[in-house]
Design a protein around this motif. Structure first.
Motif, PDB file in Angstrom:
ATOM      1  N   ARG A 181       0.819  -1.214   0.000  1.00 40.72           N
ATOM      2  CA  ARG A 181       0.000   0.000   0.000  1.00 40.72           C
ATOM      3  C   ARG A 181       0.856   1.270   0.000  1.00 40.72           C
ATOM      4  NH1 ARG A 181      -5.460  -0.806   2.437  1.00 40.72           N
ATOM      5  NH2 ARG A 181      -5.812  -3.050   2.636  1.00 40.72           N
ATOM      6  N   LEU A 182       2.155   1.129   0.200  1.00 42.65           N
ATOM      7  CA  LEU A 182       3.043   2.286   0.238  1.00 42.65           C
ATOM      8  C   LEU A 182       3.456   2.678  -1.178  1.00 42.65           C
ATOM      9  CD1 LEU A 182       5.441   1.204   3.136  1.00 42.65           C
ATOM     10  CD2 LEU A 182       3.172   2.255   3.302  1.00 42.65           C
ATOM     11  N   ASP A 183       3.781   3.947  -1.356  1.00 48.77           N
ATOM     12  CA  ASP A 183       4.339   4.323  -2.649  1.00 48.77           C
ATOM     13  C   ASP A 183       5.819   3.930  -2.689  1.00 48.77           C
ATOM     14  OD1 ASP A 183       5.943   6.404  -1.490  1.00 48.77           O
ATOM     15  OD2 ASP A 183       4.343   7.858  -1.734  1.00 48.77           O
ATOM     16  N   GLU A 184       6.463   4.121  -3.837  1.00 49.53           N
ATOM     17  CA  GLU A 184       7.836   3.630  -4.027  1.00 49.53           C
ATOM     18  C   GLU A 184       8.811   4.239  -3.023  1.00 49.53           C
ATOM     19  OE1 GLU A 184      11.228   3.331  -7.566  1.00 49.53           O
ATOM     20  OE2 GLU A 184       9.189   4.024  -8.019  1.00 49.53           O
ATOM     21  N   GLU A 185       8.706   5.529  -2.796  1.00 50.98           N
ATOM     22  CA  GLU A 185       9.617   6.195  -1.870  1.00 50.98           C
ATOM     23  C   GLU A 185       9.393   5.708  -0.441  1.00 50.98           C
ATOM     24  OE1 GLU A 185      10.883  10.701  -0.348  1.00 50.98           O
ATOM     25  OE2 GLU A 185       9.344  10.424  -1.892  1.00 50.98           O
ATOM     26  N   GLN A 186       8.149   5.575  -0.046  1.00 55.04           N
ATOM     27  CA  GLN A 186       7.847   5.085   1.301  1.00 55.04           C
ATOM     28  C   GLN A 186       8.382   3.663   1.490  1.00 55.04           C
ATOM     29  OE1 GLN A 186       3.643   5.608   0.984  1.00 55.04           O
ATOM     30  NE2 GLN A 186       3.643   7.643   1.930  1.00 55.04           N
ATOM     31  N   ARG A 187       8.170   2.808   0.475  1.00 56.37           N
ATOM     32  CA  ARG A 187       8.608   1.411   0.594  1.00 56.37           C
ATOM     33  C   ARG A 187      10.119   1.328   0.735  1.00 56.37           C
ATOM     34  NH1 ARG A 187      10.097  -2.352   2.087  1.00 56.37           N
ATOM     35  NH2 ARG A 187       9.676  -4.559   1.626  1.00 56.37           N
ATOM     36  N   GLU A 188      10.836   2.208   0.062  1.00 53.87           N
ATOM     37  CA  GLU A 188      12.298   2.191   0.151  1.00 53.87           C
ATOM     38  C   GLU A 188      12.800   2.573   1.538  1.00 53.87           C
ATOM     39  OE1 GLU A 188      13.672   4.736  -2.924  1.00 53.87           O
ATOM     40  OE2 GLU A 188      13.367   3.252  -4.530  1.00 53.87           O
ATOM     41  N   ASN A 189      11.948   3.183   2.340  1.00 52.40           N
ATOM     42  CA  ASN A 189      12.347   3.624   3.675  1.00 52.40           C
ATOM     43  C   ASN A 189      11.931   2.663   4.782  1.00 52.40           C
ATOM     44  OD1 ASN A 189      13.706   6.106   3.128  1.00 52.40           O
ATOM     45  ND2 ASN A 189      11.731   7.042   2.643  1.00 52.40           N
ATOM     46  N   VAL A 190      11.465   1.478   4.400  1.00 47.80           N
ATOM     47  CA  VAL A 190      11.007   0.500   5.390  1.00 47.80           C
ATOM     48  C   VAL A 190      11.656  -0.853   5.123  1.00 47.80           C
ATOM     49  CG1 VAL A 190       9.007  -0.658   6.409  1.00 47.80           C
ATOM     50  CG2 VAL A 190       8.773   1.677   5.536  1.00 47.80           C
ATOM     51  N   ASP A 191      12.153  -1.477   6.177  1.00 49.08           N
ATOM     52  CA  ASP A 191      12.621  -2.859   6.114  1.00 49.08           C
ATOM     53  C   ASP A 191      11.696  -3.744   6.938  1.00 49.08           C
ATOM     54  OD1 ASP A 191      14.767  -3.083   4.384  1.00 49.08           O
ATOM     55  OD2 ASP A 191      16.264  -2.571   5.900  1.00 49.08           O
ATOM     56  N   LEU A 192      11.502  -4.972   6.482  1.00 49.83           N
ATOM     57  CA  LEU A 192      10.740  -5.982   7.220  1.00 49.83           C
ATOM     58  C   LEU A 192      11.693  -7.098   7.611  1.00 49.83           C
ATOM     59  CD1 LEU A 192       8.159  -7.324   8.268  1.00 49.83           C
ATOM     60  CD2 LEU A 192       7.755  -8.166   5.925  1.00 49.83           C
ATOM     61  N   VAL A 193      11.752  -7.392   8.907  1.00 46.56           N
ATOM     62  CA  VAL A 193      12.674  -8.401   9.425  1.00 46.56           C
ATOM     63  C   VAL A 193      11.883  -9.480  10.174  1.00 46.56           C
ATOM     64  CG1 VAL A 193      14.605  -8.879  10.982  1.00 46.56           C
ATOM     65  CG2 VAL A 193      14.567  -6.761   9.639  1.00 46.56           C
ATOM     66  N   PHE A 194      12.131 -10.739   9.821  1.00 48.37           N
ATOM     67  CA  PHE A 194      11.504 -11.889  10.476  1.00 48.37           C
ATOM     68  C   PHE A 194      12.595 -12.665  11.202  1.00 48.37           C
ATOM     69  CE2 PHE A 194      10.187 -16.320  10.648  1.00 48.37           C
ATOM     70  CZ  PHE A 194       8.831 -16.273  10.943  1.00 48.37           C
ATOM     71  N   PRO A 214       9.829 -10.757  -1.017  1.00 45.76           N
ATOM     72  CA  PRO A 214      11.211 -11.127  -1.353  1.00 45.76           C
ATOM     73  C   PRO A 214      12.252 -10.201  -0.747  1.00 45.76           C
ATOM     74  CG  PRO A 214       9.811 -11.263  -3.289  1.00 45.76           C
ATOM     75  CD  PRO A 214       9.005 -10.583  -2.222  1.00 45.76           C
ATOM     76  N   GLU A 215      11.844  -8.981  -0.371  1.00 42.42           N
ATOM     77  CA  GLU A 215      12.794  -8.043   0.217  1.00 42.42           C
ATOM     78  C   GLU A 215      12.931  -8.226   1.726  1.00 42.42           C
ATOM     79  OE1 GLU A 215      12.362  -3.948  -0.948  1.00 42.42           O
ATOM     80  OE2 GLU A 215      11.309  -4.517  -2.779  1.00 42.42           O
ATOM     81  N   ALA A 216      12.101  -9.057   2.333  1.00 41.43           N
ATOM     82  CA  ALA A 216      12.151  -9.247   3.781  1.00 41.43           C
ATOM     83  C   ALA A 216      13.466  -9.904   4.193  1.00 41.43           C
ATOM     84  CB  ALA A 216      10.979 -10.096   4.250  1.00 41.43           C
ATOM     85  N   VAL A 217      13.966  -9.484   5.347  1.00 40.22           N
ATOM     86  CA  VAL A 217      15.201 -10.046   5.901  1.00 40.22           C
ATOM     87  C   VAL A 217      14.831 -11.153   6.873  1.00 40.22           C
ATOM     88  CG1 VAL A 217      17.248  -9.554   7.295  1.00 40.22           C
ATOM     89  CG2 VAL A 217      16.386  -7.834   5.678  1.00 40.22           C
ATOM     90  N   GLY A 218      15.423 -12.330   6.701  1.00 36.90           N
ATOM     91  CA  GLY A 218      15.202 -13.443   7.617  1.00 36.90           C
ATOM     92  C   GLY A 218      16.414 -13.660   8.491  1.00 36.90           C
ATOM     93  N   LEU A 219      16.198 -13.820   9.804  1.00 38.63           N
ATOM     94  CA  LEU A 219      17.310 -13.980  10.741  1.00 38.63           C
ATOM     95  C   LEU A 219      17.165 -15.241  11.564  1.00 38.63           C
ATOM     96  CD1 LEU A 219      17.663 -10.334  12.152  1.00 38.63           C
ATOM     97  CD2 LEU A 219      18.866 -11.381  10.210  1.00 38.63           C
ATOM     98  N   THR A 220      18.291 -15.889  11.798  1.00 37.34           N
ATOM     99  CA  THR A 220      18.348 -17.063  12.660  1.00 37.34           C
ATOM    100  C   THR A 220      19.609 -16.971  13.515  1.00 37.34           C
ATOM    101  OG1 THR A 220      18.227 -19.496  12.711  1.00 37.34           O
ATOM    102  CG2 THR A 220      19.556 -18.486  10.944  1.00 37.34           C
ATOM    103  N   GLY A 221      19.860 -17.989  14.312  1.00 36.66           N
ATOM    104  CA  GLY A 221      21.024 -17.992  15.194  1.00 36.66           C
ATOM    105  C   GLY A 221      20.828 -19.014  16.287  1.00 36.66           C
TER     106      GLY A 221
END
Length: 208
Positions: free
Chosen positions: A93-106, A128-135
């Motif tokens: 729902r965000l425009d291109e500029e807004q989307r570039e300013n947000v990261d999604l991390v799982f 596909p841009e979401a960051v996945g983290l484990t450890g």
């Protein structure tokens, strides 16, 4: 299975909610802001590992104005898909500029089974841009705790092991100052997420 997990997830959420009570305010009904503000929590710098095998710190590597963080696991068949669907839909729902300013991390709460490859395939279904983290599990627990996110470390089960269902279902917002000040619960809709994200990017803050 989902019904059996529901009390444990609810308990985990209530534990985290208890940590938020000091200095927090609910969503602002007057403005429609769905998030909840709280006193700023410093984001831990302890690195986890992203799906490419590189170290990733929620403090050092979250360079965008807003990073949305959710702790869950790929085999979850109820709450996690609901939250991830709402988040990924909100980002569209965000425009291109807004989307570039947000990261999604799982961040996985099931590192024994959520390998980097499993995490990547899972997240690609949502964003596909979401960051996945484990450890290591204890490292994940240690990263989650300062953010008032509960992740089972195995101490709750008398027979050993850990309960992957026992994790908080909050989404946390990390700002450019490496502090967390806003959370959303799992019932937040994609429209509510989007509206709040846009407001935060515009520098607006919900009432506290």
């Amino acid at each position: 299975m989902a019904d059996q997990r529901r009390p444990r997830v609810a308990l985990a959420a209530s534990l985290a909610a208890g940590l938020l009570l000091a200095g927090c305010g609910g969503g602002d009904e007057a403005t429609g802001f769905a998030g909840t503000t709280h006193d700023p929590y410093p984001v831990p710098a302890t690195p986890l590992t992203d799906t490419s095998g590189a170290p990733y710190s929620l403090a050092a590597d979250t360079d965008k104005p807003l990073t949305l963080v959710f702790f869950g696991y790929t085999r979850c068949d109820d709450f996690c898909p609901m939250v991830m669907t709402s988040l990924s839909s909100a980002l569209t729902r965000l425009d291109e500029e807004q989307r570039e300013n947000v990261d999604l991390v799982f961040v996985t709460t099931d590192p024994n089974r959520d390998t980097p490859e499993v995490l990547r395939r899972y997240l690609d279904r949502y964003d596909p841009e979401a960051v996945g983290l484990t450890g290591e599990l204890q490292t994940i627990v240690d990263v989650a705790r300062p953010l008032a996110i509960h992740v089972d470390d195995g101490s709750e089960l008398p027979g050993g092991g850990y309960d992957v269902a026992a994790h908080s279902t909050y989404v946390t917002a990390i700002g450019a100052d490496d502090t967390a000040r806003v959370v959303w619960d799992m019932d937040t809709s994609s429209a509510q997420f989007a509206a709040d994200i846009i407001a935060l990017l515009d520098g607006k803050k919900p009432a506290s």
